[in-house]
Motif scaffolding. Structure first.
Motif, short mmCIF file in Angstrom:
data_model
loop_
_atom_site.label_atom_id
_atom_site.label_comp_id
_atom_site.label_asym_id
_atom_site.label_seq_id
_atom_site.Cartn_x
_atom_site.Cartn_y
_atom_site.Cartn_z
N HIS A 8 0.88 -1.18 0.00
CA HIS A 8 0.00 0.00 0.00
C HIS A 8 0.91 1.22 0.00
O HIS A 8 1.68 1.43 0.93
N GLY A 9 0.83 1.99 -1.06
CA GLY A 9 1.75 3.11 -1.20
C GLY A 9 3.19 2.62 -1.25
O GLY A 9 3.50 1.66 -1.96
N ALA A 10 4.06 3.24 -0.47
CA ALA A 10 5.48 2.86 -0.46
C ALA A 10 5.78 1.71 0.48
O ALA A 10 6.91 1.21 0.51
N VAL A 11 4.77 1.27 1.27
CA VAL A 11 4.98 0.21 2.25
C VAL A 11 4.57 -1.13 1.66
O VAL A 11 3.52 -1.25 1.02
N LEU A 117 -1.92 -4.88 6.35
CA LEU A 117 -1.73 -5.76 5.19
C LEU A 117 -1.64 -7.22 5.62
O LEU A 117 -2.25 -8.11 5.01
N ALA A 118 -0.88 -7.48 6.70
CA ALA A 118 -0.70 -8.86 7.16
C ALA A 118 -1.99 -9.43 7.71
O ALA A 118 -2.31 -10.61 7.47
N THR A 119 -2.75 -8.63 8.44
CA THR A 119 -4.02 -9.12 8.99
C THR A 119 -5.00 -9.44 7.87
O THR A 119 -5.69 -10.47 7.90
N ASP A 120 -5.08 -8.55 6.88
CA ASP A 120 -5.95 -8.84 5.74
C ASP A 120 -5.52 -10.12 5.03
O ASP A 120 -6.36 -10.92 4.59
N GLY A 183 -12.13 -5.36 5.21
CA GLY A 183 -10.68 -5.42 5.34
C GLY A 183 -10.16 -4.39 6.32
O GLY A 183 -10.73 -3.30 6.47
N VAL A 184 -9.07 -4.72 6.99
CA VAL A 184 -8.48 -3.82 7.98
C VAL A 184 -7.93 -2.56 7.31
O VAL A 184 -8.17 -1.43 7.77
N LEU A 185 -7.17 -2.74 6.24
CA LEU A 185 -6.55 -1.59 5.57
C LEU A 185 -7.61 -0.64 5.04
O LEU A 185 -7.53 0.58 5.26
N ARG A 186 -8.63 -1.16 4.38
CA ARG A 186 -9.66 -0.29 3.80
C ARG A 186 -10.44 0.43 4.90
O ARG A 186 -10.75 1.62 4.77
N ARG A 187 -10.75 -0.27 5.99
CA ARG A 187 -11.49 0.37 7.08
C ARG A 187 -10.69 1.52 7.67
O ARG A 187 -11.23 2.59 7.97
N TRP A 188 -9.37 1.29 7.84
CA TRP A 188 -8.51 2.32 8.42
C TRP A 188 -8.34 3.51 7.48
O TRP A 188 -8.55 4.66 7.88
#
Length: 203
Positions: A8-11, A117-120, A183-188
């Motif tokens: 996600h982005g640079a990460v 990312l890892a949790t998703d 998803g965790v990333l999208r929710r955040w």
């Protein structure tokens, strides 16, 4: 599953490789003061750290299905390590996440993005039901990570993990797949994390 990676982005996170041992060893060596208060230790005595052996052991756990070791990167540069460990299948279908990040990458969003990312990936690719993170009460940056991502506070675990030479108390946080259908990333990133779910009760 050898292509396990996400960004996600640079990460980004990706499965650890044998050739990562040198970079990881260097980061650990130059970050001793920064990392030692939070590092797991052996209650039977200090064990010399050899990342080549550690990486081999982690990859064996991956082949055995008991863990997934990731490297965290920022802009393609190794920033730290994240391990999904203690994978239990069947009726539990759960795992625990642990991580470390180099001081020079702190404050750049590497840890919360990598944990999301890892949790998703645990929920979507590994088909797990629950992911847990345990954090020392003194580790304010990590407490902010689970609060940002909306990991639910689940309780206090006294003398839970041997850290920095002694048995340390921890707070436990977790998410289940039902908690984050989007998803965790999208929710955040969309600003939909419920307020206060990851806060430690003041009592």
């Amino acid at each position: 599953m050898d292509t396990l990676e996400s960004s996600h982005g640079a990460v980004s996170i990706r499965l650890i490789r044998s050739k990562d041992a040198r970079d990881l060893q260097e980061e650990l060596a130059t970050n001793r003061r920064w990392l030692s208060p939070w590092e797991a230790t052996n209650p039977d005595g200090a064990v010399p750290l050899d990342m080549r052996i550690s990486v081999r052991r982690l990859l064996q756990q991956y082949r055995d299905g008991s863990g997934v070791p990731f490297v965290m990167e920022l802009g393609g540069e190794v920033a730290g390590q994240l391990n999904v460990w203690g994978i239990a299948r069947g009726s539990l279908s759960t795992a625990t996440i642990g991580y470390w990040v180099s001081e020079r990458f702190a404050g750049h969003g590497v840890t919360p993005t990598s944990v999301a990312l890892a949790t998703d990936m645990c929920f979507e690719r590994l088909r797990l039901h629950r992911v847990e993170i345990c954090i020392r009460p003194e580790n304010k940056p990590s407490l902010r990570v689970v609060e940002k991502l909306g990991f639910r506070y689940e309780g206090y675990r006294p003398k839970y993990i041997h850290i920095d030479g002694a048995w340390r108390d921890h707070h436990a946080f977790a998410l289940t797949r039902e908690d984050v259908p989007q998803g965790v990333l999208r929710r955040w990133t969309s600003g939909n994390v419920p307020t206060g779910v990851g806060s430690v009760p003041s009592a």
